[in-house]
Enzyme design. Structure first.
Site, PDB file in Angstrom:
ATOM      1  N   ARG A 196      -3.683  16.270  -9.032  1.00 51.21           N
ATOM      2  CA  ARG A 196      -4.682  15.198  -9.086  1.00 51.21           C
ATOM      3  C   ARG A 196      -6.067  15.665  -9.568  1.00 51.21           C
ATOM      4  O   ARG A 196      -6.712  14.954 -10.340  1.00 51.21           O
ATOM      5  CB  ARG A 196      -4.791  14.481  -7.728  1.00 51.21           C
ATOM      6  CG  ARG A 196      -3.447  13.849  -7.296  1.00 51.21           C
ATOM      7  CD  ARG A 196      -3.581  12.928  -6.099  1.00 51.21           C
ATOM      8  NE  ARG A 196      -4.250  11.702  -6.429  1.00 51.21           N
ATOM      9  CZ  ARG A 196      -5.496  11.443  -6.174  1.00 51.21           C
ATOM     10  NH1 ARG A 196      -6.250  12.333  -5.537  1.00 51.21           N
ATOM     11  NH2 ARG A 196      -6.046  10.308  -6.535  1.00 51.21           N
ATOM     12  N   TYR A 246       0.603  11.085  -2.957  1.00 50.11           N
ATOM     13  CA  TYR A 246       0.506  11.513  -4.367  1.00 50.11           C
ATOM     14  C   TYR A 246       0.298  13.022  -4.513  1.00 50.11           C
ATOM     15  O   TYR A 246      -0.425  13.475  -5.395  1.00 50.11           O
ATOM     16  CB  TYR A 246      -0.603  10.741  -5.097  1.00 50.11           C
ATOM     17  CG  TYR A 246      -0.373   9.240  -5.081  1.00 50.11           C
ATOM     18  CD1 TYR A 246       0.750   8.685  -5.696  1.00 50.11           C
ATOM     19  CD2 TYR A 246      -1.254   8.360  -4.451  1.00 50.11           C
ATOM     20  CE1 TYR A 246       0.983   7.314  -5.672  1.00 50.11           C
ATOM     21  CE2 TYR A 246      -1.032   6.989  -4.421  1.00 50.11           C
ATOM     22  CZ  TYR A 246       0.080   6.473  -5.036  1.00 50.11           C
ATOM     23  OH  TYR A 246       0.321   5.127  -5.017  1.00 50.11           O
ATOM     24  N   PRO A 302       0.816  -1.212   0.000  1.00 50.34           N
ATOM     25  CA  PRO A 302       0.000   0.000   0.000  1.00 50.34           C
ATOM     26  C   PRO A 302       0.852   1.266   0.000  1.00 50.34           C
ATOM     27  O   PRO A 302       1.943   1.294   0.564  1.00 50.34           O
ATOM     28  CB  PRO A 302      -0.790  -0.101   1.305  1.00 50.34           C
ATOM     29  CG  PRO A 302      -0.013  -1.022   2.181  1.00 50.34           C
ATOM     30  CD  PRO A 302       0.821  -1.894   1.302  1.00 50.34           C
ATOM     31  N   GLY A 303       0.331   2.287  -0.635  1.00 49.13           N
ATOM     32  CA  GLY A 303       0.987   3.587  -0.616  1.00 49.13           C
ATOM     33  C   GLY A 303       0.037   4.596   0.005  1.00 49.13           C
ATOM     34  O   GLY A 303       0.165   5.025   1.145  1.00 49.13           O
ATOM     35  N   CYS A 331      -1.160  29.529 -14.692  1.00 54.22           N
ATOM     36  CA  CYS A 331      -1.724  30.075 -15.908  1.00 54.22           C
ATOM     37  C   CYS A 331      -2.411  28.960 -16.687  1.00 54.22           C
ATOM     38  O   CYS A 331      -1.927  28.489 -17.714  1.00 54.22           O
ATOM     39  CB  CYS A 331      -0.624  30.749 -16.717  1.00 54.22           C
ATOM     40  SG  CYS A 331      -1.318  31.997 -17.760  1.00 54.22           S
TER      41      CYS A 331
HETATM   42  N1  LLP Z   1       2.226  -1.293  -6.120  1.00 51.44           N
HETATM   43  C1  LLP Z   1       2.321  -0.965  -7.421  1.00 51.44           C
HETATM   44  C2  LLP Z   1       3.006  -1.831  -8.349  1.00 51.44           C
HETATM   45  C3  LLP Z   1       1.749   0.236  -7.853  1.00 51.44           C
HETATM   46  O1  LLP Z   1       1.824   0.557  -9.136  1.00 51.44           O
HETATM   47  C4  LLP Z   1       1.083   1.080  -6.935  1.00 51.44           C
HETATM   48  C5  LLP Z   1       0.495   2.329  -7.375  1.00 51.44           C
HETATM   49  C6  LLP Z   1       1.043   0.693  -5.584  1.00 51.44           C
HETATM   50  C7  LLP Z   1       1.620  -0.517  -5.219  1.00 51.44           C
HETATM   51  C8  LLP Z   1       0.402   1.528  -4.529  1.00 51.44           C
HETATM   52  O2  LLP Z   1      -0.962   1.667  -4.717  1.00 51.44           O
HETATM   53  P1  LLP Z   1      -1.871   2.393  -3.599  1.00 51.44           P
HETATM   54  O3  LLP Z   1      -1.856   1.575  -2.339  1.00 51.44           O
HETATM   55  O4  LLP Z   1      -1.270   3.732  -3.365  1.00 51.44           O
HETATM   56  O5  LLP Z   1      -3.213   2.444  -4.206  1.00 51.44           O
HETATM   57  N2  LLP Z   1      -0.855   8.872  -9.066  1.00 51.44           N
HETATM   58  C9  LLP Z   1      -2.089   8.156  -8.799  1.00 51.44           C
HETATM   59  C10 LLP Z   1      -1.846   6.795  -8.237  1.00 51.44           C
HETATM   60  C11 LLP Z   1      -1.034   5.948  -9.143  1.00 51.44           C
HETATM   61  C12 LLP Z   1      -0.730   4.677  -8.459  1.00 51.44           C
HETATM   62  C13 LLP Z   1       0.287   3.930  -9.192  1.00 51.44           C
HETATM   63  N3  LLP Z   1       0.613   2.723  -8.569  1.00 51.44           N
HETATM   64  C14 LLP Z   1      -2.968   8.985  -7.881  1.00 51.44           C
HETATM   65  O6  LLP Z   1      -2.595  10.096  -7.545  1.00 51.44           O
HETATM   66  O7  LLP Z   1      -4.070   8.559  -7.536  1.00 51.44           O
END
Ligand code: LLP
Length: 436
Positions: free
Chosen positions: A317, A389, A275-276, A360
């Site tokens: 975003r 993010y 998770p991120g 802008c």
């Molecule tokens: N593992 C992989 C291989 C990933 O590509 C990602 C996110 C994660 C884990 C983490 O996912 P999470 O738990 O954060 O959902 N920029 C976008 C999100 C792109 C996510 C890309 N990969 C945003 O601002 O919503």
């Protein structure tokens, strides 16, 4: 669990560090990570939570995630270098990427990277030429053919994706065969179906698909996967309309579904989630100051715009994904006479406004936000759930300086995790040929 600045904190931080500013609360960050790690461990003892550092790759955040028991997922050499800078041993990092260069792979291997998640056949060849791989483990990223319910730009599990080896068309099976023939240290499989998922059904089905693929590989090649990584974690509550499942229930559901695919009850691979967003979004807010309030003719009457001193460059975003956020007002002590109420005719305690950035561009950050009529130029706004993010996706569009990240320590003290960018740093890459 999420953090909201008190008025005192907001005014103190604005005075000390200026705005716009990303603010992270250490206590919320640590508690959120600890809760996730414990929930997954209670659901399945042989588990590992890996922090997807793309969500917030500030070195201090990566260090806290590591201290709280996470391994670190890095998606580039830059993210790997940040983890190393934060004191994380490379052996506790997992390297992702759909197009890793030979140089990046060499750097990762030289650093002693723990795992490489391989994305395509060319990468298998590259690695075969870079042997010996030391203690580095290899996982194959699989495209499980799962289409999650989320924004199209953050869905990755479907068959039509740039990521990984497709299971349905036989590529994944061939990749296993190739790794085994080349004697590469293959340990298991990975999938990531998408991000900001409020309901676990897509992750469940991704996890089940790679589990049953692992069973097939065992039958066909006598290869037993000892690691199964089911990718990113839960979504978060950007607005009251986004209601994610409780993390304990989520981990339980995912584990039950994935383990139910295993016919051998003694099979106990390591289960990994990376998770991120859910680990750091709620610990962060962005603090902006209002610099302009105006009204414009609209379909019915007039409509107000409230401009803050950041925007697209510190939070892309809304423009990229149409993301919505919760925005809260903070009234300051020094009030201007230009208020939301004064630019709109009529009375009432609250008014609806569009919050725009200062770039802008149309740069509409947040639309139809209900704000107090007394809100004035010089007041502040805090935007919730920006710990993920935002700083990691910030840019210098219009030559804006990227904001600082301030950590509120558990002691209540404010410390910098990242300073505000300077014009010297911003222009350090400029080169004007002398004969130009
Ligand atoms: N593992 C992989 C291989 C990933 O590509 C990602 C996110 C994660 C884990 C983490 O996912 P999470 O738990 O954060 O959902 N920029 C976008 C999100 C792109 C996510 C890309 N990969 C945003 O601002 O919503």
């Amino acid at each position: 669990m999420n953090f909201i600045l008190t008025k005192d904190q907001a005014l103190q931080i604005a005075e000390k560090f200026g705005t716009p500013a990303y603010v992270l609360d250490e206590k919320t960050l640590r508690q959120t990570i600890r809760r996730y790690v414990n929930a997954f461990r209670s659901a399945y003892s042989h588990s590992e939570v890996t922090f997807a550092s793309k969500a917030n790759s500030t070195a201090g955040v990566v260090k806290i995630a590591y201290q709280e028991g996470c391994k670190i997922d890095v998606a580039s050499e830059g993210e790997l270098r940040v983890a190393i800078l934060a004191g994380v041993p490379a052996e506790d990092c997992h390297l992702h990427g759909n197009n890793k260069s030979a140089d990046v792979l060499r750097f990762a291997l030289k650093s002693g990277i723990g795992q490489i998640i391989v994305d395509h056949f060319g990468e298998i060849d590259l690695l075969a030429n870079l042997v010996p791989l030391g203690n580095t483990k290899i996982l194959l990223r699989l495209a499980p053919g799962v289409d999650p319910i989320t924004h199209a730009k953050i869905s990755t599990g479907q068959a039509d994706t740039k990521f990984g080896f497709n299971i349905v068309d036989g590529s994944a099976r061939l990749a296993v065969q190739k790794c085994l023939e080349l004697g590469l240290p293959l340990y298991g499989f990975h999938c990531h179906v998408g991000s900001q998922l409020l309901d676990p059904s897509a992750q469940v089905s991704g996890g089940q698909t790679i589990s049953s693929f692992a069973e097939e590989m065992k039958k066909e090649f006598a290869f037993e996967a000892s690691i199964l990584n089911i990718g990113g974690g839960l979504g978060v509550s950007y607005t009251s309309k986004d209601v994610p499942m409780e993390v304990e229930e989520y981990c339980q559901k995912v584990v039950e579904a994935v383990t139910s695919e295993w016919s051998d009850k003694n099979y106990k691979p390591e289960l990994v989630q990376e998770p991120g967003r859910s680990l750091c979004a709620g610990a962060g807010v962005t603090l902006y100051q209002i610099g302009a309030i105006k009204s414009v003719p609209a379909y019915s009457g007039r409509k107000a715009y409230v401009a803050v001193d950041g925007g697209l460059s510190d939070n892309p975003r809304p423009a990229l994904y149409g993301s919505r956020y919760t925005v809260l007002p903070i009234e300051s002590n020094a009030k201007s006479s230009i208020t939301l109420g004064s630019v709109l005719d009529g009375s009432g305690n609250s008014r609806t406004a569009t919050i725009s950035g200062s770039h802008c561009e149309t740069d509409r950050l947040f639309e139809d936000v209900e704000l107090p009529s007394s809100l004035a130029v010089g007041d502040y706004l805090q935007v919730l759930y920006t710990g993920a993010y935002n700083s990691s996706m910030a840019s210098n569009y219009n030559r804006f300086l990227r904001p600082p990240t301030i950590l509120i320590r558990e002691s209540g003290q404010y410390v910098l995790l990242q300073s505000r960018e300077t014009y010297e740093a911003l222009f350090a890459r400029e080169a004007i040929p002398s004969d130009l």
